[in-house]
Write an enzyme that holds these catalytic residues in place. Structure first.
Site, PDB file in Angstrom:
ATOM      1  CE  LYS A   1       0.212  44.716  82.144  1.00  0.00           C
ATOM      2  NZ  LYS A   1      -0.120  45.472  83.361  1.00  0.00           N
TER       3      LYS A   1
ATOM      4  CE  LYS B   1       7.093  48.813  85.413  1.00  0.00           C
ATOM      5  NZ  LYS B   1       6.014  48.065  86.096  1.00  0.00           N
TER       6      LYS B   1
ATOM      7  CG  HIS C   1       5.252  50.992  88.861  1.00  0.00           C
ATOM      8  ND1 HIS C   1       4.989  50.212  87.751  1.00  0.00           N
ATOM      9  CD2 HIS C   1       4.053  51.475  89.267  1.00  0.00           C
ATOM     10  CE1 HIS C   1       3.684  50.228  87.513  1.00  0.00           C
ATOM     11  NE2 HIS C   1       3.102  50.997  88.426  1.00  0.00           N
ATOM     12  NE  ARG C   2       2.725  57.780  86.595  1.00  0.00           N
ATOM     13  CZ  ARG C   2       2.247  58.806  85.906  1.00  0.00           C
ATOM     14  NH1 ARG C   2       2.573  60.041  86.263  1.00  0.00           N
ATOM     15  NH2 ARG C   2       1.446  58.620  84.876  1.00  0.00           N
TER      16      ARG C   2
END
EC number: 4.1.1.39
Length: 486
Positions: free
Chosen positions: A178, A204, A296-297
């Site tokens: 982030k 990630k 990743h959905r």
């Protein structure tokens, strides 16, 4: 004078020209007993006012297999009795008089082997915009073993992944970098290093970080893998970072994946929005190159969240396991994203079971034999922090990746401290569980005791406490009351 002759309408024959009700064309058979080789689907349907639920169910069966709006004589050139899907059961949805569960059986020969794209083109390709139905949702599916065996499934799976990482007996830890957009390659790599050095197993990329003006994908890969290698050397542990290879073309995705491999990455990532053919293609590439594939959905909520229309995520999870992903995001129940605890546990069953049994409380309507297909590592991500560690382990057990993005990078003492807080919380909770303690009820006390000797964990608990996003879920089982996550 003779009495006038009464003229009676002749009964319609199956292949008379014109429009005929779907249930009269053979798409409804209340006596049908599904075969072991049938593909089964459960739809939640909301018929238009005045439409018979049985006719609506037959329409779903027809429009998802061989039917069109009128009788066509060319049906007689096929083995039409076999190729017609058959709606065989209609149940009212509890506490919702407008909705019905309809069960449909499809002959296996309707589907191309090993192709999710072909499967979905039939099952969800047309019926969701059919006028006689206000709304439709695909709730669950069952695939016969013969069909499952046409898919290679996950290339790595849970057991092999743990062996490659040499990490056993606990959940894996991760974090999403982030902010997800805006960092330079160098700063991005620094975030990755701090998280891994502090005790995480994975970092990630987020779903929308690809190759933008502020950071070219190649720069990101270089700085990230430099960070991974340095953190591995510093900690003596195998580390990784999910490198998102999602791009505009398959050729470009392969190019990025090859570069990730050349740098020594153990894992790459794609987004759900790339499509089923792409996902299966990348799974094949990962199998050939000994790489883990993280999914990743991204975008799933556009069709999984609403209870009356779309596709349940449990179905998406089944398709993804067949398609061959090694990781998939499956929800947290206690985090910021939609997820009823029992329903989410059903998703985890789909990922990790060798044989998934019917469990209506978790939204599982069918038994599913996975025919030795490797298991998928579920990923819990989105609005979780160290103070929820006892809830997460209680809900999901060991075979899961717990990803603390904001719960790592938002730590008041810095990223490395945030990672350390999560690692200490995890190991304290696993130790307490292995000693036989009731971690669900004693969890806060266990965390406070561990925080006495760990300043980063103490700061995390002071910052986030027992914050939980406890909103009423929109997607719940209709058979039991919604459980509390508290």
């Amino acid at each position: 004078m003779n009495a006038p002759e009464t003229i009676q309408a002749k009964p319609r024959k199956r292949y008379d020209a014109g429009v005929m009700k779907y249930k009269e064309m053979g798409y409804w058979d209340g006596d049908y007993v599904p075969k072991d080789t049938d593909v089964l689907a459960l739809f939640r349907i909301t018929p238009q006012d005045g439409v018979d639920p049985v006719e609506a169910a037959a329409a779903v069966a027809g429009e998802s297999s061989t039917a069109t709006w009128t009788v066509v004589w060319t049906d007689r050139l096929t083995a039409c009795d076999m190729y017609r899907a058959k709606a065989y059961r209609v149940d009212p949805v509890p506490n919702n008089p407008e909705q019905f569960f309809c069960y449909v059986a499809y002959d296996l020969s309707l589907f191309e082997e090993g192709s999710i794209a072909n499967l979905t083109a039939s099952i969800i390709g047309n019926v969701f915009s059919f006028k006689p139905i206000k709304a439709a949702r695909l709730e669950d599916m069952r695939f016969p073993v013969a069909y499952v065996k046409t898919f290679a499934g996950p290339s790595t799976g849970i057991i092999v992944e743990r062996e490659r990482l040499d990490k056993f007996g606990r959940p894996l830890l991760g974090a999403t970098t982030k902010p997800k957009l805006g960092l330079s390659g160098r700063n991005y790599g620094r975030v990755v290093y701090e998280g891994l050095k502090g005790g995480l197993d994975f970092m990630k990329d987020d779903e929308n970080i690809n190759s933008q003006p502020f950071m070219h994908w190649r720069d990101r890969f270089l700085f990230v893998m430099d960070a991974v290698n340095k953190a591995s050397a510093a900690t003596g542990e195998v580390k990784g970072s999910y490198l998102n290879v999602t791009a505009g073309t398959m050729e470009e995705m392969y190019r990025r994946a090859e570069f990730a491999k050349s740098l020594g990455s153990v894992i790459i990532m794609v987004d759900l929005i790339v499509g089923w053919t792409c996902i299966q293609s990348m799974s094949n590439w990962c199998r050939q190159n000994d790489m883990i594939l993280h999914l990743h959905r991204a975008g799933h909520g556009t069709y999984t969240r609403q209870k009356n229309h779309g596709v349940s995520f449990r179905v998406i999870a089944k398709w993804l396991r067949l398609a061959g992903v090694d990781h998939m995001h499956t929800g947290t129940a206690v985090g910021k994203l939609e997820g009823d605890p029992l329903t989410v546990q059903g998703y985890y069953n789909v990922c990790r079971d060798a044989y998934t049994q019917t469990d209506l409380t978790r939204g599982l309507f069918f038994d599913q034999d996975w025919a030795s297909l490797r298991k998928v590592m579920p990923v819990a991500s989105g609005g979780i922090h160290a103070g929820q560690m006892h809830q997460l382990i209680h809900l999901f057990g060991d075979d899961v990746v717990l990803q603390f993005g904001g719960g790592t990078i938002g730590h008041p003492q810095g990223i490395q401290a945030g990672a350390t807080a999560n690692r200490v919380a995890l190991e304290a909770m696993v130790l307490a569980r292995n000693e036989g303690r009731d971690i669900l009820n004693e969890g806060p006390e266990i965390l406070r005791d561990a925080a006495r000797w760990c300043a980063p964990l103490r700061a995390a608990l002071d910052t986030w406490g027992d914050i939980t996003f406890n909103y009423t879920p929109t997607d719940t089982s209709d058979f039991v009351p919604t459980a509390s996550v508290a």
